[in-house]
Design a protein around this motif. Structure first.
Motif, PDB file in Angstrom:
ATOM      1  N   PRO A 164      -2.317   5.106   4.056  1.00 41.17           N
ATOM      2  CA  PRO A 164      -3.694   5.348   3.618  1.00 41.17           C
ATOM      3  C   PRO A 164      -3.799   6.161   2.332  1.00 41.17           C
ATOM      4  O   PRO A 164      -4.794   6.043   1.613  1.00 41.17           O
ATOM      5  CB  PRO A 164      -4.309   6.103   4.801  1.00 41.17           C
ATOM      6  CG  PRO A 164      -3.149   6.704   5.529  1.00 41.17           C
ATOM      7  CD  PRO A 164      -2.026   5.725   5.366  1.00 41.17           C
ATOM      8  N   GLU A 165      -2.763   6.987   2.024  1.00 45.52           N
ATOM      9  CA  GLU A 165      -2.851   7.826   0.835  1.00 45.52           C
ATOM     10  C   GLU A 165      -2.374   7.134  -0.428  1.00 45.52           C
ATOM     11  O   GLU A 165      -2.471   7.669  -1.529  1.00 45.52           O
ATOM     12  CB  GLU A 165      -2.070   9.128   1.030  1.00 45.52           C
ATOM     13  CG  GLU A 165      -0.564   8.951   1.250  1.00 45.52           C
ATOM     14  CD  GLU A 165      -0.201   8.764   2.706  1.00 45.52           C
ATOM     15  OE1 GLU A 165      -0.351   7.629   3.193  1.00 45.52           O
ATOM     16  OE2 GLU A 165       0.251   9.738   3.356  1.00 45.52           O
ATOM     17  N   VAL A 166      -1.855   5.906  -0.298  1.00 44.62           N
ATOM     18  CA  VAL A 166      -1.270   5.209  -1.443  1.00 44.62           C
ATOM     19  C   VAL A 166      -2.312   4.340  -2.155  1.00 44.62           C
ATOM     20  O   VAL A 166      -3.020   3.555  -1.521  1.00 44.62           O
ATOM     21  CB  VAL A 166      -0.081   4.335  -0.995  1.00 44.62           C
ATOM     22  CG1 VAL A 166       0.332   3.355  -2.095  1.00 44.62           C
ATOM     23  CG2 VAL A 166       1.106   5.219  -0.617  1.00 44.62           C
ATOM     24  N   ASP A 167      -2.378   4.483  -3.473  1.00 48.72           N
ATOM     25  CA  ASP A 167      -3.185   3.598  -4.307  1.00 48.72           C
ATOM     26  C   ASP A 167      -2.343   2.370  -4.596  1.00 48.72           C
ATOM     27  O   ASP A 167      -1.435   2.405  -5.427  1.00 48.72           O
ATOM     28  CB  ASP A 167      -3.551   4.315  -5.609  1.00 48.72           C
ATOM     29  CG  ASP A 167      -4.461   3.478  -6.503  1.00 48.72           C
ATOM     30  OD1 ASP A 167      -4.601   2.267  -6.246  1.00 48.72           O
ATOM     31  OD2 ASP A 167      -5.016   4.027  -7.472  1.00 48.72           O
ATOM     32  N   THR A 168      -2.622   1.281  -3.905  1.00 49.46           N
ATOM     33  CA  THR A 168      -1.765   0.096  -3.986  1.00 49.46           C
ATOM     34  C   THR A 168      -1.880  -0.626  -5.327  1.00 49.46           C
ATOM     35  O   THR A 168      -1.116  -1.558  -5.595  1.00 49.46           O
ATOM     36  CB  THR A 168      -2.090  -0.882  -2.847  1.00 49.46           C
ATOM     37  OG1 THR A 168      -3.482  -1.225  -2.901  1.00 49.46           O
ATOM     38  CG2 THR A 168      -1.769  -0.256  -1.502  1.00 49.46           C
ATOM     39  N   LYS A 169      -2.819  -0.201  -6.160  1.00 45.42           N
ATOM     40  CA  LYS A 169      -2.913  -0.773  -7.503  1.00 45.42           C
ATOM     41  C   LYS A 169      -2.099   0.024  -8.510  1.00 45.42           C
ATOM     42  O   LYS A 169      -2.055  -0.321  -9.695  1.00 45.42           O
ATOM     43  CB  LYS A 169      -4.380  -0.822  -7.946  1.00 45.42           C
ATOM     44  CG  LYS A 169      -5.242  -1.756  -7.097  1.00 45.42           C
ATOM     45  CD  LYS A 169      -6.678  -1.764  -7.572  1.00 45.42           C
ATOM     46  CE  LYS A 169      -7.528  -2.710  -6.725  1.00 45.42           C
ATOM     47  NZ  LYS A 169      -8.958  -2.700  -7.165  1.00 45.42           N
ATOM     48  N   ARG A 170      -1.436   1.080  -8.024  1.00 45.22           N
ATOM     49  CA  ARG A 170      -0.640   1.938  -8.911  1.00 45.22           C
ATOM     50  C   ARG A 170       0.728   2.192  -8.265  1.00 45.22           C
ATOM     51  O   ARG A 170       1.045   3.289  -7.842  1.00 45.22           O
ATOM     52  CB  ARG A 170      -1.375   3.253  -9.192  1.00 45.22           C
ATOM     53  CG  ARG A 170      -2.728   3.083  -9.881  1.00 45.22           C
ATOM     54  CD  ARG A 170      -3.481   4.399  -9.954  1.00 45.22           C
ATOM     55  NE  ARG A 170      -2.828   5.341 -10.865  1.00 45.22           N
ATOM     56  CZ  ARG A 170      -3.128   6.646 -10.919  1.00 45.22           C
ATOM     57  NH1 ARG A 170      -4.028   7.164 -10.083  1.00 45.22           N
ATOM     58  NH2 ARG A 170      -2.519   7.432 -11.783  1.00 45.22           N
ATOM     59  N   ILE A 171       1.522   1.133  -8.208  1.00 45.18           N
ATOM     60  CA  ILE A 171       2.867   1.201  -7.639  1.00 45.18           C
ATOM     61  C   ILE A 171       3.887   1.019  -8.757  1.00 45.18           C
ATOM     62  O   ILE A 171       3.807   0.069  -9.538  1.00 45.18           O
ATOM     63  CB  ILE A 171       3.097   0.123  -6.567  1.00 45.18           C
ATOM     64  CG1 ILE A 171       2.117   0.306  -5.407  1.00 45.18           C
ATOM     65  CG2 ILE A 171       4.536   0.158  -6.064  1.00 45.18           C
ATOM     66  CD1 ILE A 171       2.209  -0.790  -4.345  1.00 45.18           C
ATOM     67  N   ALA A 172       4.841   1.926  -8.831  1.00 46.11           N
ATOM     68  CA  ALA A 172       5.950   1.818  -9.780  1.00 46.11           C
ATOM     69  C   ALA A 172       7.249   1.714  -9.002  1.00 46.11           C
ATOM     70  O   ALA A 172       7.315   2.038  -7.811  1.00 46.11           O
ATOM     71  CB  ALA A 172       5.986   3.037 -10.703  1.00 46.11           C
ATOM     72  N   THR A 173       8.294   1.272  -9.687  1.00 45.70           N
ATOM     73  CA  THR A 173       9.627   1.326  -9.101  1.00 45.70           C
ATOM     74  C   THR A 173      10.602   1.814 -10.154  1.00 45.70           C
ATOM     75  O   THR A 173      10.411   1.570 -11.352  1.00 45.70           O
ATOM     76  CB  THR A 173      10.064  -0.039  -8.533  1.00 45.70           C
ATOM     77  OG1 THR A 173      11.253   0.140  -7.754  1.00 45.70           O
ATOM     78  CG2 THR A 173      10.325  -1.059  -9.620  1.00 45.70           C
ATOM     79  N   ARG A 221       3.135  -6.798  -7.470  1.00 44.97           N
ATOM     80  CA  ARG A 221       2.501  -5.568  -6.989  1.00 44.97           C
ATOM     81  C   ARG A 221       3.062  -4.347  -7.721  1.00 44.97           C
ATOM     82  O   ARG A 221       2.403  -3.309  -7.783  1.00 44.97           O
ATOM     83  CB  ARG A 221       2.702  -5.421  -5.480  1.00 44.97           C
ATOM     84  CG  ARG A 221       1.902  -6.404  -4.642  1.00 44.97           C
ATOM     85  CD  ARG A 221       2.209  -6.253  -3.169  1.00 44.97           C
ATOM     86  NE  ARG A 221       3.581  -6.623  -2.845  1.00 44.97           N
ATOM     87  CZ  ARG A 221       4.106  -6.570  -1.616  1.00 44.97           C
ATOM     88  NH1 ARG A 221       3.356  -6.141  -0.604  1.00 44.97           N
ATOM     89  NH2 ARG A 221       5.354  -6.937  -1.394  1.00 44.97           N
ATOM     90  N   ILE A 222       4.251  -4.469  -8.250  1.00 43.63           N
ATOM     91  CA  ILE A 222       4.841  -3.383  -9.032  1.00 43.63           C
ATOM     92  C   ILE A 222       4.236  -3.419 -10.426  1.00 43.63           C
ATOM     93  O   ILE A 222       4.372  -4.403 -11.152  1.00 43.63           O
ATOM     94  CB  ILE A 222       6.367  -3.513  -9.092  1.00 43.63           C
ATOM     95  CG1 ILE A 222       6.952  -3.310  -7.696  1.00 43.63           C
ATOM     96  CG2 ILE A 222       6.966  -2.524 -10.085  1.00 43.63           C
ATOM     97  CD1 ILE A 222       8.424  -3.599  -7.594  1.00 43.63           C
ATOM     98  N   LYS A 223       3.588  -2.333 -10.793  1.00 41.41           N
ATOM     99  CA  LYS A 223       2.863  -2.283 -12.067  1.00 41.41           C
ATOM    100  C   LYS A 223       3.654  -1.618 -13.185  1.00 41.41           C
ATOM    101  O   LYS A 223       3.372  -1.845 -14.360  1.00 41.41           O
ATOM    102  CB  LYS A 223       1.521  -1.548 -11.879  1.00 41.41           C
ATOM    103  CG  LYS A 223       0.627  -2.153 -10.806  1.00 41.41           C
ATOM    104  CD  LYS A 223       0.352  -3.633 -11.059  1.00 41.41           C
ATOM    105  CE  LYS A 223      -0.589  -4.221 -10.012  1.00 41.41           C
ATOM    106  NZ  LYS A 223      -0.722  -5.686 -10.143  1.00 41.41           N
ATOM    107  N   VAL A 224       4.619  -0.776 -12.827  1.00 40.62           N
ATOM    108  CA  VAL A 224       5.418  -0.057 -13.822  1.00 40.62           C
ATOM    109  C   VAL A 224       6.871  -0.053 -13.370  1.00 40.62           C
ATOM    110  O   VAL A 224       7.153   0.182 -12.189  1.00 40.62           O
ATOM    111  CB  VAL A 224       4.929   1.399 -14.002  1.00 40.62           C
ATOM    112  CG1 VAL A 224       5.761   2.131 -15.052  1.00 40.62           C
ATOM    113  CG2 VAL A 224       3.451   1.436 -14.386  1.00 40.62           C
ATOM    114  N   THR A 225       7.788  -0.312 -14.304  1.00 43.55           N
ATOM    115  CA  THR A 225       9.214  -0.369 -13.989  1.00 43.55           C
ATOM    116  C   THR A 225       9.991   0.561 -14.905  1.00 43.55           C
ATOM    117  O   THR A 225       9.798   0.543 -16.123  1.00 43.55           O
ATOM    118  CB  THR A 225       9.749  -1.806 -14.171  1.00 43.55           C
ATOM    119  OG1 THR A 225       8.951  -2.706 -13.414  1.00 43.55           O
ATOM    120  CG2 THR A 225      11.201  -1.909 -13.742  1.00 43.55           C
ATOM    121  N   VAL A 226      10.876   1.357 -14.315  1.00 51.36           N
ATOM    122  CA  VAL A 226      11.794   2.208 -15.077  1.00 51.36           C
ATOM    123  C   VAL A 226      13.203   1.938 -14.571  1.00 51.36           C
ATOM    124  O   VAL A 226      13.476   2.109 -13.379  1.00 51.36           O
ATOM    125  CB  VAL A 226      11.458   3.704 -14.924  1.00 51.36           C
ATOM    126  CG1 VAL A 226      12.494   4.567 -15.646  1.00 51.36           C
ATOM    127  CG2 VAL A 226      10.056   4.006 -15.452  1.00 51.36           C
TER     128      VAL A 226
END
Length: 312
Positions: free
Chosen positions: A169-178, A197-202
């Motif tokens: 519930p605390e996760v913003d699923t539109k702001r997921i990085a890996t 679903r992954i929006k940012v990759t490092v």
């Protein structure tokens, strides 16, 4: 057939390529099977909450994991799916995330991310952490007999970990990085290529061009898990990573790192610059090479956190 990375690719074509890439990963459990989670321990400090979990992701063996979040948090927050490294240290696994390791900077990423306002999740991969005990080569061989690919089974667990994050519930699923280092770096760019679903990759210290590695006679530098049957007949490193575009992607490498031959890094960078430019997202791809070997420096850590702050 190797995919072209010199021009923009349609959404439909990218989906076909993702399906083709996924199909190379062997016989995998259903993506629709139910998953579940059990909290087995919980720790709080003034800065961070750490939950130890047992996740049923694959139906074959339970997957220990850590979920972390800032102690003082309200509303939904971004999350980083952190992928641990290898280093031949099978007992470490997910502990790298919460306890750190000598090849990486301090504090460990769980705390660094919490201080920046992010939640985090890290699972033990097959053969690591609480899933260690059996030799990696034994796992690989048995899976091969069963039509499974070890790397595919590892990727599958992390894709299901994304499914689990969507239940928090605390996760913003539109702001997921890996992100991750070494083996974790490779996992980061595979996951992002396969799942939008992954929006940012490092990825830190393992953006390896396959052909350059062969030419450099460096196949023994990567673990057995790394090798996916038939992959080179269909994809290059660049064409896999092109599936991440136009989403933000930051690659970090060491010029003295034998796992990422310099010639290969230059090729990937040139290819992805064309891909991102064709999608009007030139500023979303970045490769930075540092004068170091296979480790994380303080400068790398600062650059990673700045990239996450900008894009996540």
């Amino acid at each position: 057939m190797v995919k072209n990375t010199s021009a923009s690719t349609s959404t439909e074509e990218k989906q076909k390529q993702r399906q083709a890439l996924y199909q190379l990963l062997g016989r995998l459990p259903s993506r629709n099977r139910p998953i579940s989670a059990k909290v087995v321990a919980r720790e709080e400090t003034e800065e961070i909450v750490i939950e130890k979990l047992l996740l049923d992701l694959n139906g074959l063996e339970l997957v220990p994991a850590y979920f972390t979040k800032p102690k003082k948090v309200t509303g939904k927050i971004p999350v980083v799916l952190f992928n641990h490294s290898h280093f031949g240290q099978y007992e470490v696994g997910k502990n790298e995330f919460v306890k750190g390791r000598k090849e990486m900077q301090s504090p460990p990423y769980a705390l660094a991310l919490a201080r920046a306002g992010y939640a985090g999740l890290c699972i033990d991969s097959w053969g690591f952490g609480e899933r260690s005990g059996r030799p990696e080569i034994d796992i690989f061989k048995e899976m091969l007999w069963k039509g499974q690919v070890m790397w595919g089974m590892m990727v599958y667990d992390n894709l299901r970990a994304l499914d689990y994050l969507e239940t928090r519930p605390e996760v913003d699923t539109k702001r997921i990085a890996t992100m991750g280092m070494s083996m974790g770096s490779t996992m980061a760019w595979w996951l992002a290529a396969l799942d939008e679903r992954i929006k940012v990759t490092v990825d830190l210290n393992c953006l390896t061009d396959f052909q350059a590695l062969i030419e450099d006679k460096g196949l023994d530098r990567h673990g057995i898990y790394y090798y996916v049957p038939d992959l080179l007949n269909h994809f290059t490193t660049s064409s896999i990573n092109a599936l991440i575009a136009p989403r933000p992607h930051f690659g970090l490498a060491g010029s003295l790192d034998p796992l990422t031959p310099q010639k290969g890094l230059e090729k990937i960078d040139a290819d992805l610059k064309k891909v991102y430019a064709a999608e009007n997202a030139s500023d979303a791809w970045k490769l930075k090479v540092y004068p170091v070997g296979h480790l994380e420096t303080a400068e790398m850590r600062r650059d990673i956190m700045a990239f996450l702050k900008k894009w996540l």
